[in-house]
Each structure stands twice: as C-alpha cells, then as structure tokens.
Design a protein around this motif. Structure first.
Motif, short mmCIF file in Angstrom:
data_model
loop_
_atom_site.label_atom_id
_atom_site.label_comp_id
_atom_site.label_asym_id
_atom_site.label_seq_id
_atom_site.Cartn_x
_atom_site.Cartn_y
_atom_site.Cartn_z
N PHE A 229 -8.89 -25.42 -37.68
CA PHE A 229 -8.44 -24.03 -37.67
C PHE A 229 -9.13 -23.29 -36.54
CE2 PHE A 229 -12.38 -23.42 -40.02
CZ PHE A 229 -12.81 -22.17 -39.58
N ARG A 230 -8.50 -22.20 -36.12
CA ARG A 230 -9.07 -21.37 -35.08
C ARG A 230 -8.62 -19.93 -35.30
NH1 ARG A 230 -8.20 -20.13 -29.29
NH2 ARG A 230 -6.11 -21.04 -29.43
N GLY A 245 -14.42 -15.58 -31.56
CA GLY A 245 -13.61 -16.29 -32.54
C GLY A 245 -14.41 -17.31 -33.32
N PHE A 246 -13.75 -17.95 -34.26
CA PHE A 246 -14.36 -18.99 -35.08
C PHE A 246 -13.43 -20.20 -35.10
CE2 PHE A 246 -16.01 -14.99 -36.68
CZ PHE A 246 -17.37 -15.25 -36.78
N ARG A 264 -17.88 -22.44 -37.24
CA ARG A 264 -18.87 -22.04 -36.25
C ARG A 264 -18.21 -21.05 -35.30
NH1 ARG A 264 -20.60 -27.25 -33.18
NH2 ARG A 264 -22.06 -25.78 -32.22
N MET A 265 -19.03 -20.17 -34.74
CA MET A 265 -18.51 -19.25 -33.74
C MET A 265 -18.17 -20.04 -32.49
SD MET A 265 -20.13 -15.70 -32.25
CE MET A 265 -19.75 -14.81 -33.77
N PRO A 271 -25.44 -25.13 -35.09
CA PRO A 271 -24.53 -25.99 -35.88
C PRO A 271 -23.67 -25.17 -36.84
CG PRO A 271 -26.78 -26.17 -36.69
CD PRO A 271 -26.86 -25.37 -35.43
N PRO A 272 -22.57 -25.75 -37.33
CA PRO A 272 -21.67 -25.01 -38.22
C PRO A 272 -22.23 -24.87 -39.62
CG PRO A 272 -20.91 -27.26 -37.98
CD PRO A 272 -22.07 -27.10 -37.03
N ASN A 273 -21.73 -23.87 -40.33
CA ASN A 273 -21.95 -23.80 -41.76
C ASN A 273 -20.72 -24.35 -42.47
OD1 ASN A 273 -21.50 -20.79 -40.58
ND2 ASN A 273 -20.20 -21.07 -42.40
#
Length: 327
Positions: A229-230, A245-246, A264-265, A271-273
């Motif tokens: 997703f974006r 964005g994310f 993640r941003m 790192p991502p959550n």
C-alpha cells in the motif's frame, strides 16, 4: 476483566485461571456461549481467534484458529462434553490441522469453565488438566499462562455496553509496554461501513485528508497478503511544506474484521512499525482497535510526540461527518 490468579499445579497436572467481573453471571456466560463475542478475546492481542464452527452442546464441537500478525494460523478444536447453562462448560481442547483433524503430536487437555455469582458480580474459573507433566510443561513453554492473562485482559471490553461506555470518548491511546500502543475509537455504525471507509479509495479520500491545507494525492492498496500500500499527501494553495507519505506491506487481510500491515514513512531511515487494525461490532456500534508494534521505545516515543492521537481524532470526526452519515 481482572485476572485474580493464574496457578500451575505440576502434581495435579493442571493450570487454573480465576477472573472476576462486575456483570451478572448470565452476561458473563453469554460472552463464552456466543462465538462472535468469544472470538474477541479468546486469543491474546495479536493472535485473535476465529471460530469457524460452534456447536455448544454435549457431543458438539467448536473449531477455531488463531492468526498471528505475520499471517501464521494455529488451529484447534473444542470437543464439547458437558454444558450446564449458566454454570459450567467442559471441553477437550485439542490442536488440529487446517482441515480439523486432531494433531496427536501436540498436548491435549480437558478444560472446565465454571461460572458463579460473586456479590453483585460474577467469577469464571478456567481449569485445564493435562495427561502428563510433559504436556503441561510444553504448554507453559508455549506461553499458555501469559496468553490466558492477556486474553482475559480483553474481556472487560467485550462485556461493556459500547454505546454507553465508548461512544463519545473520542480516540483513546494506551501505552501497553515499551513497544506496543493500543488505540481505540468507537463509531455508531456497522463494521462493514467502517471496513469500506478504510479500504475503498473513493471513501478513504473523503476523510483521510491530512493536516489543514493538505490533500491526499495517492491512495493505493493491494488488499491481499503480501500486497503493498502507499499513501501520500501534499500542500495545497499557499500552504507550505514538503509532500510526505507512508508505505508498507499487508500481512493479514480478513475482510470486515482485520488488517495487519507494516508501515513506514516513505524515505525514512528508521525501520517500519506493524499496525494490527481490528473492527468489532456490538448492537450497531463498532469498536475499532489499532495495536501498533514499534521497533523500540525510542521510536514509539518519537511518533507519539507528533500529536498522533489528536490528528487521528480529527480524521475520525471527518469520517463520521463525510462518510458514515452519508452512507
């Protein structure tokens, strides 16, 4: 629901959990006798249960699975041997494969759930007995004690009247531990509308607007496990700022119930959550719960200081105003 005690007895080959509530015993029983309520807490946070069959009669069976944030599924079955409403349920609790065939290589237990009135409230006692010390030890090593405590810690929310206790409280953020944050928000709408509002691009664009003076420029979401997703926003008019964005990957997608994804941003070095978003409906009210797992406490605190809760509440008010009231 306060867990008053969890006790393992190696000599008796048993584990016993006791928990109490302020609701009448009939209401407490109801949470265990209704699969839609039961699956809201029969499984610790991050491993919710899904009951695919439920026949609560002697000789009946209740098949269920628990799904991890990574999409792993762990299957089990209750083989029901005794039901005495609203006092007692006895089952054989067994691991199975995805087709419901019992896995004899894993521990089995007999579990007795006993319900009783206590003062103006009620108590449930869960006693699981095992065939050997090795089976008991295996289940302890698999995290059964912590799992029970975490699962029953969710029961108060199931027993609560969401319309009276959750509507109007806005977005609530709770620090669970150093790396976990739980965010809840109740809506006076069925969960299928909340699911649509979070997954249909034309609806998402109506409420997930970003800060004042910004607009959503990108919303792409492949709602399949492994899909990406974006999302992106940019300033409008005279508003100053750099677009942001994310992005992430969907790990679990259970329509109208649950989405687990990394986030993640875009372009950020950290790192991502992991976001575990769940929707639960009771009497026309949907409780949305977002359990966020951060890589560490520092990243958790950094994100919380951005005013995340206030920003989410502003968006959710827009969701109610622009989507739910018009759908």
């Amino acid at each position: 629901m306060p867990t008053t005690s969890v006790h393992t007895d190696p000599e008796a080959l048993a584990m016993t959990l006791v928990a109490e509530s302020t609701v009448p015993v009939e209401r407490l029983w109801g949470a265990f006798a209704d699969p839609r309520q039961l699956e809201r807490f029969w499984g610790p946070p991050g491993f919710p249960a899904t009951f695919t069959s439920f026949d609560l009669r002697p000789g009946g069976r209740a098949d269920y699975r628990m799904t991890s944030p990574q999409g792993e599924r762990f299957h089990a079955v209750w083989q029901v041997t005794e039901v005495d409403e609203p006092h007692r349920i006895t089952v054989r609790d067994l691991f199975t494969d995805a087709d419901g065939t019992v896995d004899d290589s894993l521990p089995t237990s007999e579990t007795v759930l006993s319900f009783e009135a206590v003062g103006s409230g009620s108590r449930v006692t869960v006693r699981s007995s095992f065939g050997s010390a090795a089976d008991l030890e295996t289940m302890i090593d698999m995290g059964m004690v912590d799992g029970y405590e975490q699962a029953f810690g969710q029961l108060d929310t199931v027993l609560a009247d969401l319309r009276e206790e959750a509507l109007g409280t806005g977005t609530v953020t709770e620090l669970v531990d150093d790396t976990h944050v739980r965010i809840t928000r109740a809506f006076a709408a069925p969960r299928h509308l909340l699911w649509r509002a979070h997954t249909e691009p034309e609806l998402v664009r109506q409420w997930l607007l970003g800060p004042d003076g910004w607009e959503m420029t990108v919303y792409e979401n492949d709602l399949t496990p492994g899909g990406t997703f974006r999302q992106a926003w940019a300033p409008t008019g005279d508003t100053e700022g750099e677009p942001f964005g994310f992005e992430g990957e969907n790990l679990v997608v259970e329509p109208e119930r649950r989405i687990v994804s990394t986030e993640r941003m875009t372009g950020a070095p950290f790192p991502p959550n992991t976001n575990d978003l769940q929707f639960d409906e009771a009497d026309g009210v949907t409780l949305m719960t977002l359990l966020v797992t951060y890589p560490d406490r520092a990243q958790r605190d950094m994100i919380l200081t951005t005013g995340m809760t206030d920003g989410m509440e502003t968006s959710y008010q827009g969701l109610e105003r622009e989507v739910l009231s018009a759908t």
